[in-house]
Design an enzyme around this catalytic site. Structure first.
Site, short mmCIF file in Angstrom:
data_model
loop_
_atom_site.label_atom_id
_atom_site.label_comp_id
_atom_site.label_asym_id
_atom_site.label_seq_id
_atom_site.Cartn_x
_atom_site.Cartn_y
_atom_site.Cartn_z
N ASP A 112 86.74 82.60 43.22
CA ASP A 112 86.55 83.96 43.71
C ASP A 112 87.45 84.31 44.78
O ASP A 112 87.67 83.46 45.76
CB ASP A 112 84.88 84.29 43.79
CG ASP A 112 84.74 85.91 43.78
OD1 ASP A 112 85.56 86.45 43.27
OD2 ASP A 112 83.53 85.99 43.90
N GLY A 165 91.64 88.74 44.69
CA GLY A 165 91.82 90.25 44.93
C GLY A 165 91.69 90.66 46.28
O GLY A 165 92.67 91.27 46.95
N HIS A 202 96.20 86.71 41.84
CA HIS A 202 95.83 85.87 40.65
C HIS A 202 97.01 84.74 40.59
O HIS A 202 96.78 83.69 40.22
CB HIS A 202 95.59 86.68 39.39
CG HIS A 202 94.47 87.51 39.38
ND1 HIS A 202 93.18 87.24 39.71
CD2 HIS A 202 94.37 88.89 38.88
CE1 HIS A 202 92.52 88.38 39.53
NE2 HIS A 202 93.17 89.18 39.10
N SER A 223 85.52 85.44 32.70
CA SER A 223 83.96 85.66 32.41
C SER A 223 83.94 86.40 31.17
O SER A 223 84.71 87.42 31.12
CB SER A 223 83.24 85.77 33.34
OG SER A 223 83.17 87.21 33.80
N ALA A 224 82.82 86.53 30.65
CA ALA A 224 82.45 87.39 29.40
C ALA A 224 82.44 88.76 30.04
O ALA A 224 82.65 89.82 29.47
CB ALA A 224 81.17 87.10 28.65
N GLU A 225 82.10 88.78 31.48
CA GLU A 225 82.02 90.03 32.00
C GLU A 225 83.22 90.54 32.48
O GLU A 225 83.17 91.84 32.92
CB GLU A 225 80.79 90.01 33.26
CG GLU A 225 79.33 89.87 32.75
CD GLU A 225 79.17 88.38 32.19
OE1 GLU A 225 79.69 87.62 32.52
OE2 GLU A 225 78.24 88.21 31.28
N TRP A 237 85.75 91.30 31.06
CA TRP A 237 86.39 92.50 30.06
C TRP A 237 86.12 93.80 30.67
O TRP A 237 86.77 95.09 30.38
CB TRP A 237 85.81 92.39 28.91
CG TRP A 237 86.13 91.23 28.19
CD1 TRP A 237 85.35 90.19 27.91
CD2 TRP A 237 87.39 91.03 27.21
NE1 TRP A 237 86.13 89.24 27.03
CE2 TRP A 237 87.36 89.91 26.87
CE3 TRP A 237 88.38 91.94 27.07
CZ2 TRP A 237 88.18 89.26 25.97
CZ3 TRP A 237 89.50 91.34 26.44
CH2 TRP A 237 89.34 90.03 26.09
N ARG A 286 87.25 94.66 33.70
CA ARG A 286 88.07 94.97 34.61
C ARG A 286 89.22 95.90 33.94
O ARG A 286 89.24 96.11 32.72
CB ARG A 286 88.88 93.70 34.95
CG ARG A 286 87.79 92.84 35.74
CD ARG A 286 88.46 91.67 36.04
NE ARG A 286 87.74 90.91 37.18
CZ ARG A 286 87.78 90.24 38.15
NH1 ARG A 286 89.15 90.42 38.78
NH2 ARG A 286 86.91 89.80 39.02
N LEU A 299 90.90 62.67 33.91
CA LEU A 299 90.26 63.85 34.17
C LEU A 299 89.96 64.72 32.90
O LEU A 299 90.83 65.03 32.36
CB LEU A 299 90.88 64.88 35.34
CG LEU A 299 90.25 66.00 35.69
CD1 LEU A 299 89.13 65.81 36.46
CD2 LEU A 299 91.22 66.89 36.43
N LEU A 332 75.69 82.74 40.75
CA LEU A 332 76.33 81.71 39.87
C LEU A 332 77.05 82.61 38.54
O LEU A 332 78.08 82.08 37.91
CB LEU A 332 75.13 81.19 39.02
CG LEU A 332 74.78 79.98 39.79
CD1 LEU A 332 73.63 79.15 39.22
CD2 LEU A 332 75.94 78.91 40.01
N GLU A 341 73.83 70.76 43.01
CA GLU A 341 73.87 71.36 44.41
C GLU A 341 75.27 72.55 44.51
O GLU A 341 76.19 72.51 43.94
CB GLU A 341 74.51 70.25 45.43
CG GLU A 341 73.73 69.05 45.35
CD GLU A 341 72.24 69.56 46.15
OE1 GLU A 341 72.27 70.35 46.87
OE2 GLU A 341 71.24 68.99 45.76
C1 FPP Z 1 88.43 85.87 40.89
O1 FPP Z 1 88.86 86.70 41.87
C2 FPP Z 1 89.47 85.39 40.00
C3 FPP Z 1 89.34 85.62 38.60
C4 FPP Z 1 88.53 86.51 37.99
C5 FPP Z 1 90.47 85.21 37.67
C6 FPP Z 1 90.61 83.55 38.03
C7 FPP Z 1 92.04 83.26 37.29
C8 FPP Z 1 92.86 82.50 37.83
C9 FPP Z 1 92.71 81.83 39.00
C10 FPP Z 1 94.37 82.49 37.22
C11 FPP Z 1 94.02 81.85 35.66
C12 FPP Z 1 93.53 80.59 35.53
C13 FPP Z 1 94.04 79.35 35.04
C14 FPP Z 1 93.24 78.27 34.72
C15 FPP Z 1 95.42 79.17 34.93
P1 FPP Z 1 88.64 88.20 41.77
O2 FPP Z 1 89.72 89.02 41.02
O3 FPP Z 1 87.16 88.72 41.36
O4 FPP Z 1 88.55 88.81 43.45
P2 FPP Z 1 87.77 89.76 44.28
O5 FPP Z 1 86.38 89.54 44.00
O6 FPP Z 1 88.42 89.66 45.67
O7 FPP Z 1 88.52 90.97 43.72
#
Ligand code: FPP
Length: 249
Positions: free
Chosen positions: A27, A30, A44, A72-74, A76, A78, A138, A202, A214
């Site tokens: 997270d 952005g 990203h 996440s499913a949620e 979408w 964005r 892994l 979560l 944990e």
């Molecule tokens: C959360 O940050 C991040 C995401 C929802 C996207 C995560 C995707 C990647 C790191 C790249 C793709 C993954 C792989 C495995 C290649 P946010 O956009 O919610 O940040 P914010 O809360 O600060 O706006």
């Protein structure tokens, strides 16, 4: 040929308990970008670099399984352009890193709902899973279009179908059977769930599997994730007294 995990120098691992399975809610891409006057896409993109770092760290520290929450499913909800960009990142990540992942003996699995993903992305998902299927290093699970409630509902439907067909008695439904129907079948439950950016929830990630995980929340945004942050989280984890409902040692 498979490459064995590089053993990490003892001074880096000393005193640390290494979780068998780490789940990561990546997270703050952005916010990381905004703080630097960059676009969310830049955030990203920088997040993908952090993905590469954590995969390497998981191998070096001999973690058995790493699950990354990528979409996440949620998510979408964005803007369509951002969704398109994240989908493109996954595509490009697989295209550019597949050879290395295969060489590093990583077994990749994409978990989540595949319905609704375009055929190009589905092809890439199938390719990465096929190319790495026989690896035994892994386990890298990428949660993409994933939501835990949907996963549990899907498992319930599959089990209900078997009951309706007379293949299964209702009394045979126990925890192990439900686990067999989840996307994570075959890997241990996460010992540690890590979330970056200071948020403490979560967000529908591995809800069943994290019953005894944990939870460690760290302030750094995902693109800033590096070995120092990883070790800091492992130190917090190592100090936890895991009792699993018992009284401890
Ligand atoms: C959360 O940050 C991040 C995401 C929802 C996207 C995560 C995707 C990647 C790191 C790249 C793709 C993954 C792989 C495995 C290649 P946010 O956009 O919610 O940040 P914010 O809360 O600060 O706006």
């Amino acid at each position: 040929m498979s490459t064995q995990p590089a053993a990490i120098p003892i001074e880096r691992a000393e005193g640390l308990k290494i979780p068998r399975h780490i789940g990561v809610i990546m997270d703050g891409n952005g916010r990381w970008a905004k703080q630097r006057g960059l676009s969310r896409s830049d955030g990203h993109r920088a997040g993908v670099e952090a993905v590469r770092r954590i995969v390497k760290l998981a191998i070096d520290y001999q973690v058995e399984c790493l699950t990354l929450f990528s979409f996440s499913a949620e998510n979408w909800r964005r803007p369509p352009d951002e969704i398109k960009f994240i989908f493109g990142l996954l595509r490009r990540f697989v295209a550019s890193d597949l050879d290395r992942l295969a060489e590093q003996n990583v077994k990749v699995r994409i978990i989540g709902v595949r319905d609704g993903l375009d055929s190009g992305l589905l092809g890439i998902i199938e390719e990465v899973e096929r190319r790495t299927a026989s690896n035994d290093g892994l386990d890298l699970l990428i949660a993409f279009n994933y939501g835990a409630k949907v996963e549990i509902a899907r498992a319930a439907r599959a089990i209900a179908r078997k009951v309706a067909l007379g293949e299964l008695a209702p009394d045979a439904i126990d925890e192990a059977l439900i686990e067999k129907h989840l996307d994570t079948f075959g890997v241990p439950d996460p010992d540690l769930i890590l979330r970056t950016s200071g948020e403490m929830r979560l967000s529908n990630f591995l809800l069943w599997q994290s019953a005894y995980a944990e939870l460690v929340f760290i302030d750094e945004n995902w693109p800033d994730f590096d070995e120092a942050v990883f070790v800091k989280a492992l130190k917090v984890y190592s100090l936890r007294d895991r009792r699993f409902g018992g009284v401890g040692s």
